[in-house]
Design an enzyme around this catalytic site. Structure first.
Site, PDB file in Angstrom:
ATOM      1  N   ASP A  26      65.898  -2.456  31.537  1.00 55.40           N
ATOM      2  CA  ASP A  26      66.504  -1.244  30.662  1.00 55.40           C
ATOM      3  C   ASP A  26      66.651  -0.061  31.206  1.00 55.40           C
ATOM      4  O   ASP A  26      65.773   0.474  31.896  1.00 55.40           O
ATOM      5  CB  ASP A  26      65.161  -1.159  29.538  1.00 55.40           C
ATOM      6  CG  ASP A  26      65.046  -1.844  28.353  1.00 55.40           C
ATOM      7  OD1 ASP A  26      66.001  -2.970  28.463  1.00 55.40           O
ATOM      8  OD2 ASP A  26      64.433  -1.908  27.536  1.00 55.40           O
ATOM      9  N   LYS A  83      71.872  -3.219  23.331  1.00 51.50           N
ATOM     10  CA  LYS A  83      71.495  -3.765  22.043  1.00 51.50           C
ATOM     11  C   LYS A  83      72.208  -3.404  20.667  1.00 51.50           C
ATOM     12  O   LYS A  83      72.384  -2.272  20.684  1.00 51.50           O
ATOM     13  CB  LYS A  83      69.809  -3.132  22.159  1.00 51.50           C
ATOM     14  CG  LYS A  83      68.996  -3.817  23.084  1.00 51.50           C
ATOM     15  CD  LYS A  83      67.643  -3.361  22.511  1.00 51.50           C
ATOM     16  CE  LYS A  83      66.623  -3.604  24.016  1.00 51.50           C
ATOM     17  NZ  LYS A  83      66.199  -4.980  24.224  1.00 51.50           N
ATOM     18  N   ARG A 167      54.185 -19.742  26.079  1.00 51.26           N
ATOM     19  CA  ARG A 167      53.448 -20.945  25.909  1.00 51.26           C
ATOM     20  C   ARG A 167      53.568 -21.718  24.577  1.00 51.26           C
ATOM     21  O   ARG A 167      53.705 -22.874  24.870  1.00 51.26           O
ATOM     22  CB  ARG A 167      51.714 -20.449  26.059  1.00 51.26           C
ATOM     23  CG  ARG A 167      51.372 -20.267  27.456  1.00 51.26           C
ATOM     24  CD  ARG A 167      49.887 -20.411  27.731  1.00 51.26           C
ATOM     25  NE  ARG A 167      49.170 -20.089  28.616  1.00 51.26           N
ATOM     26  CZ  ARG A 167      49.139 -21.231  29.863  1.00 51.26           C
ATOM     27  NH1 ARG A 167      49.523 -22.427  29.826  1.00 51.26           N
ATOM     28  NH2 ARG A 167      48.575 -20.791  31.059  1.00 51.26           N
ATOM     29  N   GLY A 237      61.482  -3.727  30.251  1.00 49.46           N
ATOM     30  CA  GLY A 237      62.010  -2.714  29.336  1.00 49.46           C
ATOM     31  C   GLY A 237      61.324  -1.528  30.018  1.00 49.46           C
ATOM     32  O   GLY A 237      61.864  -0.661  31.089  1.00 49.46           O
ATOM     33  N   SER A 238      60.258  -1.034  29.338  1.00 51.99           N
ATOM     34  CA  SER A 238      59.803   0.299  29.599  1.00 51.99           C
ATOM     35  C   SER A 238      59.010   0.349  30.922  1.00 51.99           C
ATOM     36  O   SER A 238      58.813   1.165  31.636  1.00 51.99           O
ATOM     37  CB  SER A 238      58.700   0.742  28.640  1.00 51.99           C
ATOM     38  OG  SER A 238      59.113   0.422  27.311  1.00 51.99           O
TER      39      SER A 238
END
Lengths: 297, 188
Positions: A26, A83, A167, A237-238
């Site tokens: 990001d 996005k 999972r 992302g962050s």
């Protein structure tokens, strides 16, 4: 399923194939995009605010400013993703007109439509969508997503949701492979997914599109964990630009994603990190309304 | 006989499926010592800038150059072709320099320009070609032969035991080019 044979679909999934084994980062500025590229990102995701800031600042999160996306596209040679809000096909049309390489119809942005996702078959640009389980993944693929990423909980710095979703997905795929035809029809009903896709997954033991992981990856160890659990590539992302050492961390996560099954290499890059990872959130302390992952099904 | 597939980043899984279809054993290559276990190496598509960073970090950059100079067959598709080139443009970047070709990155444009096309080759005609953000090859010496062309441009070339394609034969069902590459092992 005939949709898998058409040429548009093949080049969409083809680009997703080329991103495997890589890290998609990001970025909110040209400067960050350049750091990401130099650090070995296989693509960047241009957005207005990283998920941690969206969470902190609140308000409506929309598609990134087209001018900023366009400047990032001009600055780097790797693919640029952006996005769009869930269901906001006009934002997606704008991003396609801008010629971004991939659109993420993302729960991290404020949904524009509570009921419907974008009909992604209407677009020539490929889409990635998030999922928490197999049914959600197959509904998105049926709508035309060429790549799936497990959602995790974006902006949390906490890997627990990413692990739960991967999972769940892998386990549900595995279960399908031992069912007979009658049981598959029943499974399709429970998964609320098209039978043809359920049959395809049962036969091949995997999704018909690449399966990446997102939402909470903050360290090289997190990247290695998600790859070992079955993620074919990693979205961060962050985790990079909210750490105190973005460039070193970006490089370390790239190396750990490639050498995910080699603990010695993951150790070496982890030893090289002197800064702090992004601050993390305990998901159990969060209210349901604060979660991004439950914004779509 | 085992073929190596460089698996630092990119479309390595699709190449493995092609070799499976030919019943040829393969091994993913991520470290220098693994290179000794294979007789040929495929460099897949993906992002060449990402692979370049990891090639240097692992020491595979000089190791592949040495292996190539000693006659190990190398097959680069898309980003892999960029890595094999002598010169790379748009932007300029380092490369292994194994073939006398110059390659322009993303020459056809962005993802919206990606396509499935029919090209020509003496190995199979027509030949289906999947182009994804494809580069373009410029031939720099007479030692480079054209193996396949599309719209009069070379899209697959060979020099000695090195093969480079700007499209993705691994994304189709046609194993012609992979079989041809494996055949290079038998040539002296």
């Amino acid at each position: 399923m005939s949709v898998f044979d058409n040429e548009t679909w093949r080049v969409k999934v083809g680009l997703a194939e080329m991103l495997k084994g890589g890290v998609i980062m990001d970025v909110t500025t040209v400067e960050q995009a350049l750091i990401a590229e130099q650090s070995g990102a296989c693509a960047v995701m241009a957005l207005e605010r990283v998920p941690a800031d969206i969470r902190k600042e609140g308000g409506v999160a929309r598609m990134a400013f087209p001018k900023m996306v366009s400047e990032i596209m001009a600055a780097v040679s790797i693919p640029v993703m952006a996005k769009a809000r869930i269901g906001h096909f006009a934002e997606a049309q704008i991003l396609q007109a801008l010629e971004v390489d991939f659109i993420d119809e993302s729960e991290v942005l404020t949904p524009a439509d509570d009921e419907h996702h974008i009909n992604k078959h209407n677009f020539r640009v490929p889409f990635v969508c998030g999922c928490r389980n197999l049914g959600e993944a197959l509904r998105r693929i049926a709508e035309g997503a060429a790549m799936i990423r497990t959602k995790g909980e974006a902006g949390s710095g906490n890997i627990v949701e990413a692990v739960r979703h991967m999972r769940t997905l892998i386990s549900e795929i595995r279960k399908l492979t031992v069912l007979d035809e009658e049981e598959l029809a029943s499974a399709a009903k429970h998964l609320a997914a098209p039978l043809s896709l359920v049959q395809w997954v049962a036969e091949h033991g995997r999704l018909p599109v690449p399966n990446f992981s997102a939402g909470g990856i903050a360290t090289p160890a997190d990247a290695s964990l998600m790859r070992q659990l079955g993620a074919e590539a990693i979205f961060v992302g962050s985790g990079i630009f909210k750490s105190t050492d973005p460039e070193a961390r970006a490089k370390a996560i790239v190396t750990a994603t490639t050498h995910y099954d080699n603990p010695q290499r993951v150790l070496e890059v982890s030893l090289g990190l002197v800064g702090e990872a992004m601050p993390g959130l305990d998901i159990r302390q969060m209210h349901e309304s604060e979660l991004f992952q439950t914004r779509s099904e | 006989m085992t073929i190596g597939i460089l698996a630092l980043q990119g479309g390595y899984v699709a190449h493995a499926h092609m070799l499976d279809a030919l019943s040829i054993s393969w091994k993913y290559i991520r470290q220098v010592r693994e290179l000794a276990e294979v007789r040929a190496l495929i460099l897949p598509g993906g992002e060449s800038s990402t692979m370049l960073r990891l090639l240097r970090e692992t020491g595979l950059f000089p190791a592949i150059q040495t292996a190539g100079q000693r006659g190990m067959p190398l097959f680069g598709t898309c980003a892999g072709a960029i890595l094999l080139a002598k010169k790379v443009y748009a932007p300029e970047q380092d490369s292994l320099g194994m073939m006398d070709i110059a390659v322009k990155r993303n020459a056809y444009g962005r993802q919206l320009a990606s396509c499935v096309a029919q090209g020509s080759s003496h190995l199979k005609n027509p030949m289906e070609m999947v182009f994804i953000r494809a580069p373009e090859i410029e031939i720099l010496s007479s030692e480079v032969q054209i193996i396949a062309a599309h719209e009069k441009k070379p899209v697959c070339v060979q020099q000695g035991r090195c093969l480079a394609a700007t499209f993705h034969p691994e994304l189709g069902h046609d194993t012609t080019l992979h079989a041809y590459f494996v055949g290079l092992l038998g040539q002296v």
